[in-house]
Design a protein around this motif. Structure first.
Motif, PDB file in Angstrom:
ATOM      1  N   TRP A  56       3.730  -1.092   3.752  1.00 43.33           N
ATOM      2  CA  TRP A  56       4.388  -0.116   2.893  1.00 43.33           C
ATOM      3  C   TRP A  56       5.563  -0.753   2.160  1.00 43.33           C
ATOM      4  CZ3 TRP A  56       4.979   4.376   6.981  1.00 43.33           C
ATOM      5  CH2 TRP A  56       3.693   4.861   7.288  1.00 43.33           C
ATOM      6  N   ASN A  57       5.930  -0.123   1.051  1.00 43.54           N
ATOM      7  CA  ASN A  57       7.067  -0.597   0.256  1.00 43.54           C
ATOM      8  C   ASN A  57       7.744   0.608  -0.380  1.00 43.54           C
ATOM      9  OD1 ASN A  57       8.845  -2.287  -1.178  1.00 43.54           O
ATOM     10  ND2 ASN A  57       7.498  -2.270  -2.967  1.00 43.54           N
ATOM     11  N   GLU A  58       8.743   1.124   0.302  1.00 43.37           N
ATOM     12  CA  GLU A  58       9.465   2.284  -0.223  1.00 43.37           C
ATOM     13  C   GLU A  58      10.895   2.265   0.286  1.00 43.37           C
ATOM     14  OE1 GLU A  58       9.418   7.151   0.137  1.00 43.37           O
ATOM     15  OE2 GLU A  58       7.532   6.057   0.297  1.00 43.37           O
ATOM     16  N   ALA A  59      11.854   2.490  -0.596  1.00 45.17           N
ATOM     17  CA  ALA A  59      13.265   2.481  -0.224  1.00 45.17           C
ATOM     18  C   ALA A  59      13.524   3.441   0.929  1.00 45.17           C
ATOM     19  CB  ALA A  59      14.126   2.874  -1.422  1.00 45.17           C
ATOM     20  N   ASN A  60      14.343   2.990   1.884  1.00 46.45           N
ATOM     21  CA  ASN A  60      14.744   3.761   3.064  1.00 46.45           C
ATOM     22  C   ASN A  60      13.602   3.985   4.055  1.00 46.45           C
ATOM     23  OD1 ASN A  60      17.391   4.118   1.976  1.00 46.45           O
ATOM     24  ND2 ASN A  60      16.633   5.842   0.767  1.00 46.45           N
ATOM     25  N   VAL A  61      12.440   3.399   3.786  1.00 48.85           N
ATOM     26  CA  VAL A  61      11.314   3.517   4.708  1.00 48.85           C
ATOM     27  C   VAL A  61      10.830   2.141   5.125  1.00 48.85           C
ATOM     28  CG1 VAL A  61       8.942   4.345   5.004  1.00 48.85           C
ATOM     29  CG2 VAL A  61      10.606   5.730   3.730  1.00 48.85           C
ATOM     30  N   ALA A  62      10.540   1.310   4.147  1.00 48.97           N
ATOM     31  CA  ALA A  62      10.002  -0.023   4.435  1.00 48.97           C
ATOM     32  C   ALA A  62      10.582  -1.023   3.434  1.00 48.97           C
ATOM     33  CB  ALA A  62       8.488  -0.008   4.334  1.00 48.97           C
ATOM     34  N   PRO A  63      11.091  -2.135   3.904  1.00 46.11           N
ATOM     35  CA  PRO A  63      11.214  -2.509   5.315  1.00 46.11           C
ATOM     36  C   PRO A  63      12.301  -1.706   6.033  1.00 46.11           C
ATOM     37  CG  PRO A  63      12.369  -4.095   3.959  1.00 46.11           C
ATOM     38  CD  PRO A  63      11.662  -3.160   3.005  1.00 46.11           C
ATOM     39  N   ALA A  64      12.289  -1.761   7.372  1.00 45.06           N
ATOM     40  CA  ALA A  64      13.320  -1.089   8.161  1.00 45.06           C
ATOM     41  C   ALA A  64      14.655  -1.778   7.931  1.00 45.06           C
ATOM     42  CB  ALA A  64      12.952  -1.142   9.640  1.00 45.06           C
TER      43      ALA A  64
ATOM     44  N   VAL B 263       5.734  -4.468   9.223  1.00 42.37           N
ATOM     45  CA  VAL B 263       5.072  -5.649   8.669  1.00 42.37           C
ATOM     46  C   VAL B 263       5.791  -6.109   7.402  1.00 42.37           C
ATOM     47  CG1 VAL B 263       2.922  -6.500   7.625  1.00 42.37           C
ATOM     48  CG2 VAL B 263       2.842  -5.156   9.726  1.00 42.37           C
ATOM     49  N   HIS B 264       6.368  -5.171   6.666  1.00 44.99           N
ATOM     50  CA  HIS B 264       7.170  -5.562   5.501  1.00 44.99           C
ATOM     51  C   HIS B 264       8.406  -6.344   5.949  1.00 44.99           C
ATOM     52  CE1 HIS B 264       8.292  -4.275   1.131  1.00 44.99           C
ATOM     53  NE2 HIS B 264       8.590  -5.548   1.366  1.00 44.99           N
ATOM     54  N   ASN B 265       8.984  -5.974   7.085  1.00 42.44           N
ATOM     55  CA  ASN B 265      10.092  -6.754   7.638  1.00 42.44           C
ATOM     56  C   ASN B 265       9.651  -8.190   7.929  1.00 42.44           C
ATOM     57  OD1 ASN B 265      10.844  -3.780   8.491  1.00 42.44           O
ATOM     58  ND2 ASN B 265      12.738  -4.952   8.583  1.00 42.44           N
ATOM     59  N   LEU B 266       8.447  -8.325   8.470  1.00 41.25           N
ATOM     60  CA  LEU B 266       7.927  -9.664   8.756  1.00 41.25           C
ATOM     61  C   LEU B 266       7.817 -10.480   7.473  1.00 41.25           C
ATOM     62  CD1 LEU B 266       5.198  -8.602  11.327  1.00 41.25           C
ATOM     63  CD2 LEU B 266       7.097 -10.158  11.831  1.00 41.25           C
ATOM     64  N   GLU B 267       7.374  -9.857   6.410  1.00 42.69           N
ATOM     65  CA  GLU B 267       7.256 -10.564   5.130  1.00 42.69           C
ATOM     66  C   GLU B 267       8.622 -11.025   4.630  1.00 42.69           C
ATOM     67  OE1 GLU B 267       4.599  -9.857   1.174  1.00 42.69           O
ATOM     68  OE2 GLU B 267       6.166  -8.371   1.536  1.00 42.69           O
ATOM     69  N   HIS B 268       9.664 -10.302   5.006  1.00 44.13           N
ATOM     70  CA  HIS B 268      11.025 -10.652   4.586  1.00 44.13           C
ATOM     71  C   HIS B 268      11.707 -11.648   5.526  1.00 44.13           C
ATOM     72  CE1 HIS B 268      11.834  -6.978   1.762  1.00 44.13           C
ATOM     73  NE2 HIS B 268      10.743  -7.650   1.443  1.00 44.13           N
ATOM     74  N   GLY B 269      10.995 -12.121   6.533  1.00 42.50           N
ATOM     75  CA  GLY B 269      11.558 -13.176   7.364  1.00 42.50           C
ATOM     76  C   GLY B 269      12.021 -12.764   8.742  1.00 42.50           C
TER      77      GLY B 269
ATOM     78  N   ILE C 112       0.846  -1.188   0.000  1.00 43.05           N
ATOM     79  CA  ILE C 112       0.000   0.000   0.000  1.00 43.05           C
ATOM     80  C   ILE C 112       0.883   1.241   0.000  1.00 43.05           C
ATOM     81  CG2 ILE C 112      -1.928  -1.154   1.118  1.00 43.05           C
ATOM     82  CD1 ILE C 112      -1.045  -0.009   3.776  1.00 43.05           C
ATOM     83  N   ALA C 113       0.322   2.360  -0.403  1.00 37.44           N
ATOM     84  CA  ALA C 113       1.107   3.597  -0.520  1.00 37.44           C
ATOM     85  C   ALA C 113       1.678   4.000   0.832  1.00 37.44           C
ATOM     86  CB  ALA C 113       0.234   4.716  -1.077  1.00 37.44           C
ATOM     87  N   THR C 114       2.956   4.363   0.819  1.00 36.52           N
ATOM     88  CA  THR C 114       3.605   4.804   2.051  1.00 36.52           C
ATOM     89  C   THR C 114       2.864   6.009   2.620  1.00 36.52           C
ATOM     90  OG1 THR C 114       5.760   4.044   1.286  1.00 36.52           O
ATOM     91  CG2 THR C 114       5.749   5.674   3.051  1.00 36.52           C
ATOM     92  N   GLY C 115       2.561   5.926   3.906  1.00 40.82           N
ATOM     93  CA  GLY C 115       1.793   6.979   4.563  1.00 40.82           C
ATOM     94  C   GLY C 115       0.344   6.600   4.776  1.00 40.82           C
ATOM     95  N   THR C 116      -0.104   5.550   4.073  1.00 38.61           N
ATOM     96  CA  THR C 116      -1.474   5.074   4.250  1.00 38.61           C
ATOM     97  C   THR C 116      -1.566   4.238   5.520  1.00 38.61           C
ATOM     98  OG1 THR C 116      -1.801   4.980   1.859  1.00 38.61           O
ATOM     99  CG2 THR C 116      -3.351   3.741   3.238  1.00 38.61           C
TER     100      THR C 116
END
Length: 260
Positions: free
Chosen positions: A112-120, A139-145, A93-97
């Motif tokens: 979220w999916n944006e360089a330097n923001v998500a994942p941490a 949550v994007h970090n969780l998706e990455h393991g 989803i759009a960063t900031g949503t």
């Protein structure tokens, strides 16, 4: 002659008064400077005290194995691990949503999916409430393991120190088995969490620590029907529980295990 002598005496008295005033002003000035220096030293010392004491607290664990940090899983009141069906695979989803998650804390969902923001970034292992990334980024970090160890606002300073120590055990960015983050679960997060219309904003009664993981079948990680959210709640910090959780649910059984 008498007037000259009198004037000389007056000048001597005035000069003596001026000298005394000068000495008094110098003494006052020195006292003020001294007080300012003391205050400055105290302020610097106070600012440095916590990092210094924190360093010594953490350094004593340098040679302590992960499973020996904190309490045993049983003593820390760790509940049984449980799983629930996951959603949100590749749902960027759009960063900031803002996203309303269905568990407290989240283990999966749109993110979220944006360089330097998500994942941490993997270089950070511990966050406070002041600098933690948004839930939608983590949550994007969780998706990455990643395994995320969440702590609520009632944990003690000693427990926070232990979480920092555990984070140090996973230092680095080259070994993906070290995909670990400790992060706070805040009252603001609770407001964004709901389940079937009923609020589920807090950890189970008596627990203050939660571990979450986004599971996917390693044989077919993008198959959404196999994905699960994995949870374990504890009353306190247990290095043993963290090790067991991350051993049972490694980064390799997640939707995007090879992503940073």
């Amino acid at each position: 002659m008498a007037n000259k002598s009198l004037n000389k005496d007056r000048r001597a008295v005035i000069n003596d008064i001026r000298k005394k005033q000068g000495r008094a002003e110098r003494v006052r000035g020195a006292a003020i400077i001294g007080v300012c220096l003391v205050i400055a030293v105290l302020m610097v010392g106070a600012a440095a005290w916590k990092p210094i004491t924190g360093f010594f607290k953490e350094s004593k664990y340098d040679d302590v194995a992960l499973q020996d940090i904190g309490k045993s899983a049983k003593a820390a009141g760790c509940q049984k691990v449980f799983e629930t069906k996951a959603d949100g695979n590749q749902n960027h989803i759009a960063t900031g949503t803002e996203q309303t998650y269905t568990t407290a804390p989240p283990a999966f969902g749109p993110h979220w999916n944006e360089a330097n923001v998500a994942p941490a970034d993997m270089s950070r292992k511990f966050y406070s409430a002041d600098d933690r990334p948004d839930l939608e980024a983590l949550v994007h970090n969780l998706e990455h393991g990643y395994t995320i160890v969440w702590y609520d606002e009632t944990v003690s300073e000693d427990e926070l120190d232990l979480l920092r120590v555990i984070g140090d055990k996973f230092a680095g960015t080259s070994n993906f088995r070290y995909k670990f983050i400790a992060a706070p679960w805040t009252a603001a997060d609770a407001k964004e969490t709901a389940v079937a219309g009923d609020k589920k904003t807090e950890f189970p009664d008596g627990t203050h620590i939660a571990m979450t993981h986004w599971y996917a079948d390693p044989a077919n990680p993008t198959e959404a029907s196999t994905q699960k959210g994995v949870f374990q709640y504890c009353e306190g910090v247990s290095g043993e529980a963290v090790k067991d959780f991350m051993t049972t649910y490694p980064y390799t059984d997640t939707p995007e295990p090879q992503a940073m």
